[in-house]
Motif scaffolding. Structure first.
Motif, mmCIF file in Angstrom:
data_model
loop_
_atom_site.group_PDB
_atom_site.id
_atom_site.type_symbol
_atom_site.label_atom_id
_atom_site.label_comp_id
_atom_site.label_asym_id
_atom_site.label_seq_id
_atom_site.Cartn_x
_atom_site.Cartn_y
_atom_site.Cartn_z
ATOM 1 N N UNK A 83 6.366 18.942 -9.918
ATOM 2 C CA UNK A 83 5.588 19.192 -11.119
ATOM 3 C C UNK A 83 6.467 19.826 -12.210
ATOM 4 N N UNK A 109 3.678 11.394 -12.076
ATOM 5 C CA UNK A 109 3.870 10.619 -10.853
ATOM 6 C C UNK A 109 5.084 9.727 -10.937
ATOM 7 N N UNK A 163 5.507 20.104 -3.910
ATOM 8 C CA UNK A 163 4.692 19.670 -5.049
ATOM 9 C C UNK A 163 5.023 20.427 -6.333
ATOM 10 N N UNK A 217 10.995 11.819 -5.110
ATOM 11 C CA UNK A 217 10.530 11.619 -3.735
ATOM 12 C C UNK A 217 11.453 10.659 -2.997
ATOM 13 N N UNK A 252 3.947 9.124 -0.994
ATOM 14 C CA UNK A 252 3.860 10.505 -1.457
ATOM 15 C C UNK A 252 3.441 10.583 -2.918
ATOM 16 N N UNK A 253 3.818 9.549 -3.701
ATOM 17 C CA UNK A 253 3.379 9.533 -5.097
ATOM 18 C C UNK A 253 1.853 9.503 -5.141
ATOM 19 N N UNK A 296 0.699 12.896 -4.512
ATOM 20 C CA UNK A 296 0.985 13.688 -5.717
ATOM 21 C C UNK A 296 -0.112 13.473 -6.757
ATOM 22 N N UNK A 297 -0.465 12.191 -6.954
ATOM 23 C CA UNK A 297 -1.471 11.858 -7.966
ATOM 24 C C UNK A 297 -2.805 12.521 -7.659
ATOM 25 N N UNK A 312 -0.268 14.406 -16.979
ATOM 26 C CA UNK A 312 -1.198 13.686 -16.115
ATOM 27 C C UNK A 312 -1.786 12.434 -16.767
ATOM 28 N N UNK A 355 -3.326 15.283 -5.899
ATOM 29 C CA UNK A 355 -3.253 16.729 -6.121
ATOM 30 C C UNK A 355 -3.288 17.034 -7.615
ATOM 31 N N UNK A 356 -2.569 16.226 -8.419
ATOM 32 C CA UNK A 356 -2.522 16.542 -9.850
ATOM 33 C C UNK A 356 -3.873 16.266 -10.514
ATOM 34 N N UNK A 357 -4.637 15.307 -9.978
ATOM 35 C CA UNK A 357 -5.935 15.022 -10.591
ATOM 36 C C UNK A 357 -7.050 15.916 -10.071
#
Lengths: 278, 258
Positions: B128, B110, B124, B117, A152-153, A156-157, B146, A159-161
């Motif tokens: 965040x 992350x 999400x 997680x 999931x990380x 996550x990465x 980020x 989506x964030x990028x």
């Protein structure tokens, strides 16, 4: 039929060993069972795992279909089909509905599979966590203890990028609420087809020597976040041959100016659709 | 007031072959308490911390832990799965070198998200926002959520590691020389941050260090170790102001006066 070989190339003891592993894999949906992979007359990476699974379950009555990226007429598909014709003397077909056994690389046919069929996937990398955790000892523990945060990380990465998950193929799934499974490099467009599929799904990885399975009617869920649900690819275009808007389309560059055409990746579906519309 | 005992350690002993790691350690840890373990290099502090955090299993002794749910448990006989689960959510280790505790291939956000997680948080925006919240809480710039840990300075990496651990609201935090390897002004700032957060969220901590300034600033109770055994124990103020054992006296008198 070529003489000098046992039926389906592998000797009976090997087939029995592989069948035993397949049974184990079916009992534990999504779990990767190690097996004694054999050398096949084919280079690793061309479907040695899939071929061994197919060889150990194929019978004289079976009708085999082999596809590569959805197409029946590509080198890999034609060669494997010819191989089984020579060592089994069985019927082959291009028609998804007629086949009892389908070996595939990178696609699931568009035609819905039924309970009398088995689909065998060729698997390049059975371990979905491999790129996130290089140690085999550790990934086995992560599966055993159901510690799947890493996967999931990764989502996550992305989506964030990029604002959304950009993984479009080999999109990880959770099988039967338990094991995270690599669906092989099929487009994520095909992921929903795996859920509750009537046919038995078998996966063979030759180089990595692993077999796993998803039994019929098993829940297969593509991983996502509550507020970023899983989505499949869509196209504004339709297939330029059969006009389908529901199938997975390949983009083809047709001239030096970069003009694009879209056609169905599943050749059998495209043909039947064309006939139907005539 | 009834303060809950969350860890009870009895006769904890670990040998490396014939070599003593630590021997006959006894102490109790109460909720909200900050315990310091001091001693020179090779005195067994890190061995003790590794035993407590499940990284190595001690040769002898007993560790009873009492969890928020589930009552008192014998830590050493917990299956590996439960130990890992504890370390991934309800407990946490802040390593001396932030690179041991952070995943350098994933962004700051992350890294914090990974911790959440682990406890099956699958929203999400929540991940965040929690990431940003903890970055601000540890006085980092949340706009850098980020960026990758390698683009941060050493002090910032340490702050990130601390936010990562605290984000899952742990019961016990183990800190191994949290300010080792940082320059004095950064050390002071990070200690300040830790202290203010600790007051806020009432977390229980075990801090291993050789730096007496750190223990005086942060801890309530103190274990002084030498050659694998505890030579003196008590309230931090008492031990530092009125050291009884000759080694503690040596330790307190060897602070550089500039």
């Amino acid at each position: 039929m070529k003489t000098g070989f046992n039926f389906a190339y592998l000797d009976e003891a090997t087939k029995r060993m592989i069948r035993r592993k397949i049974l184990k894999a079916v009992c534990i949906p999504g779990y990767q069972c190690p097996f004694g992979g054999r050398e096949m007359p084919l280079a690793y990476g061309w479907g040695t795992g899939g071929i061994q699974v197919t060889a150990s379950i194929i019978g004289k009555q079976d009708i085999l279909k082999v596809i590569d990226q959805g197409a029946d007429d590509t080198t890999n598909a034609v060669s494997i089909k010819n191989f089984f014709k020579r060592v089994c003397n069985i019927m082959t077909t291009d028609r998804t509905a007629e086949a009892s056994l389908i070996q595939t690389r990178h696609r699931i046919p568009e035609t819905t599979l039924n309970k009398d069929q088995i689909i065998v996937y060729q698997v390049p990398q059975p371990e979905p966590l491999r790129k996130l955790e290089p140690k085999e000892k550790e990934t086995r523990k992560l599966h055993a203890y159901k510690e799947y945060a890493l996967m999931h990380v990764k989502l996550y990465e992305e989506i964030s990028q990029f604002g959304s998950v950009i993984k479009t193929w080999a999109y990880p799934v959770e099988t039967n609420n338990r094991y995270i499974t690599d669906p092989t490099p099929i487009p994520k467009f095909d992921n929903p087809k795996m859920n509750n599929m009537e046919a038995l799904q078998l996966f063979g990885a030759g180089r990595e020597k692993r077999i796993y399975a998803i039994p019929p009617y098993t829940k297969v869920k593509s991983l996502d976040f509550d507020d970023h649900p899983f989505e499949i690819q869509t196209w504004d275009e339709c297939c330029s041959i059969c006009g389908s808007t529901k199938s997975y389309l390949d983009e083809i560059i047709i001239n030096n100016e970069g003009k694009k055409n879209f056609i169905c990746s599943d050749t059998d579906f495209c043909k039947s659709n064309l006939e139907k519309n005539k | 007031m009834n303060i809950k005992k969350i860890m009870h350690v009895e006769n904890l002993t670990h040998f490396y072959g014939n070599q003593i790691g630590c021997k006959g350690i006894n102490f109790d840890l109460y909720k909200g308490e900050i315990l310091g373990i001091v001693g020179e290099s090779g005195s067994g502090k890190s061995t003790l911390l590794k035993c407590l955090s499940g990284e190595i299993s001690p040769s002898a002794g007993k560790i009873n832990i009492s969890l928020d749910q589930g009552g008192v448990k014998d830590f050493l006989s917990l299956p590996e799965q439960e130990k890992r689960q504890l370390m991934r959510s309800m407990w946490g280790i802040v390593h001396q070198n932030p690179r041991d505790g952070l995943n350098l291939r994933i962004s700051a956000g992350g890294n914090i998200a990974e911790r959440l997680l682990n406890v099956s948080e699958k929203n999400y925006s929540f991940l965040r926002n929690t990431g940003k919240y903890w970055m601000e809480k540890t006085e980092m710039d949340s706009d850098r959520i980020d960026e990758f840990p390698l683009s941060f300075s050493g002090g910032m990496q340490q702050r990130l590691q601390i936010s990562k651990i605290l984000s899952s609201n742990p019961q016990i935090v183990f800190m191994d020389e949290p300010t080792g390897g940082l320059d004095v002004s950064v050390q002071a700032k990070i200690l300040d941050t830790i202290k203010s957060i600790v007051r806020d969220i009432n977390v229980t901590m075990i801090i291993v260090t050789h730096d007496l300034a750190v223990v005086r600033f942060l801890t309530d109770k103190l274990l002084v170790m030498k050659d694998g055994i505890v030579v003196e124990t008590g309230l931090t103020d008492r031990v530092l102001d009125d050291p009884q054992h000759s080694y503690t006296q040596l330790l307190t008198s060897s602070i550089l006066q500039v």
